[in-house]
Structure formats: structure tokens, C-alpha cells
Design a protein around this motif. Structure first.
Motif, PDB file in Angstrom:
ATOM      1  N   LYS A 257      45.150  48.752  16.807  1.00  0.00           N
ATOM      2  CA  LYS A 257      45.055  47.722  15.793  1.00  0.00           C
ATOM      3  C   LYS A 257      46.183  47.820  14.849  1.00  0.00           C
ATOM      4  N   ALA A 258      46.100  48.986  13.970  1.00  0.00           N
ATOM      5  CA  ALA A 258      47.050  49.471  12.796  1.00  0.00           C
ATOM      6  C   ALA A 258      48.382  49.232  13.549  1.00  0.00           C
ATOM      7  N   LYS A 259      48.778  49.932  14.557  1.00  0.00           N
ATOM      8  CA  LYS A 259      50.161  49.870  15.015  1.00  0.00           C
ATOM      9  C   LYS A 259      50.679  48.720  15.283  1.00  0.00           C
ATOM     10  N   ALA A 260      49.749  47.815  15.908  1.00  0.00           N
ATOM     11  CA  ALA A 260      50.250  46.285  16.053  1.00  0.00           C
ATOM     12  C   ALA A 260      50.433  45.577  14.800  1.00  0.00           C
ATOM     13  N   ALA A 261      49.389  45.847  13.795  1.00  0.00           N
ATOM     14  CA  ALA A 261      49.559  45.062  12.527  1.00  0.00           C
ATOM     15  C   ALA A 261      50.800  45.348  11.702  1.00  0.00           C
ATOM     16  N   TRP A 262      51.090  46.390  11.913  1.00  0.00           N
ATOM     17  CA  TRP A 262      52.250  47.140  10.966  1.00  0.00           C
ATOM     18  C   TRP A 262      53.576  47.189  11.806  1.00  0.00           C
TER      19      TRP A 262
END
Length: 163
Positions: free
Chosen positions: A100-105
């Protein structure tokens, strides 16, 4: 420079004696927030954490700094204990939250630095290798020469084992 939408409130586990459950929003606590994502397998990450700790010391209490490990939490805790990264809050994320972090940023490599304003908006997102106290302050101030925010985030697979 225009800010992105609000940063996601992702869960994490702090590297403290109690392995405290927390979240990015709880750590931010209404202040500007700098997050460095790293892994224990990254050879450049400890040097970036040294630099980030120095930046955190320079900027003091007006900005919250966090280093979030995206892989082996036990080994990460050992590394944190071996170094003097005392001006940064340390924690880790599970695989689902990492994705989720990789997708968000929009990142696919580490070290990766995210600058979030006091309002919770992502101001910039990019490699931590070139971060300086001046570049962090410029991003927080919305200066034109600060690293640009990521406009759109790609989708990543849960099978991504690169980091």
C-alpha cells in the motif's frame, strides 16, 4: 508545486521494547512528517539513515522523522540498536501495508523519502539519496526547486521480492 492528496494512514509496528502498534497519522501528530522507507538488504540505506538522523537533529522538534523498514523487522531492530539514529522514530510494516505504501507513493526502490505537510498532504516523494536539510525544508515550504511530488502511483504485485 501542488501537493498530492492526503497521505494514507498506514499501520506500523514501532521498534520499541513493546513493539507498539501505531500508524503514520499517529506518528505525524499534526506536524510536518518525513518518512524514509528502507530495507535491511539495501547497502545504501544505513548511510541514508545516518544523513536523515543528522537532518532530524538539525530541524529539531518542528518536524517528525520516521524510518520504516519494509522487510526483516528483527534484523532491522538489530541495525537500529547498533547505530546512533536517535533523532528518528523507527518502525516496520507488514507485506500488505508495504504494498500500500509503494502504491501510494509510487516507489519501487529504497531508500525512498516522503515529505508530508502538517496538513497531511504529500508534498514530495523520491529517492532519499540526495536528501539534505535544505531540500527537506524547501519541500515543506512548497518551493519550486524542491523534488516534485509523484503524480500517479503504479500498481505493484504482492510478489515483488526486490525489497
Amino acid at each position: 508545486m501542488s501537493a498530492l492528496t492526503a497521505a494514507p494512514n498506514l499501520p506500523l509496528t514501532l521498534f520499541d521494547d513493546d513493539a507498539t502498534a501505531s500508524s503514520l497519522t499517529a506518528l505525524r501528530a499534526g506536524k510536518p512528517f518525513i518518512i524514509d522507507f528502507w530495507t535491511t538488504r539495501c547497502e545504501r540505506c544505513p548511510a541514508c539513515l545516518d544523513k536523515l538522523d543528522a537532518i532530524a537533529k538539525t530541524l529539531g522538534d518542528k518536524v517528525v522523522f520516521a524510518a520504516i523498514c519494509l522487510d526483516d523487522p528483527d534484523f532491522a531492530q538489530e541495525l537500529v540498536d547498533e547505530h546512533d539514529w536517535d533523532h528518528i522514530t523507527h518502525g516496520g510494516m507488514d507485506l500488505e501495508t508495504k504494498e500500500k505504501a509503494k502504491a501510494a507513493w509510487g516507489f519501487s526502490s529504497v531508500p525512498h523519502l516522503v515529505v508530508i505537510g502538517a496538513d497531511g498532504a504529500t508534498l514530495s516523494s523520491g529517492s532519499a539519496l540526495k536528501a539534505t536539510a535544505a531540500s527537506v525544508e524547501e519541500a515543506l515550504a512548497g518551493k519550486e526547486n524542491a523534488p516534485a511530488p509523484v503524480a500517479a502511483a503504479p500498481v505493484f504485485s504482492l510478489a515483488d521480492d526486490d525489497f
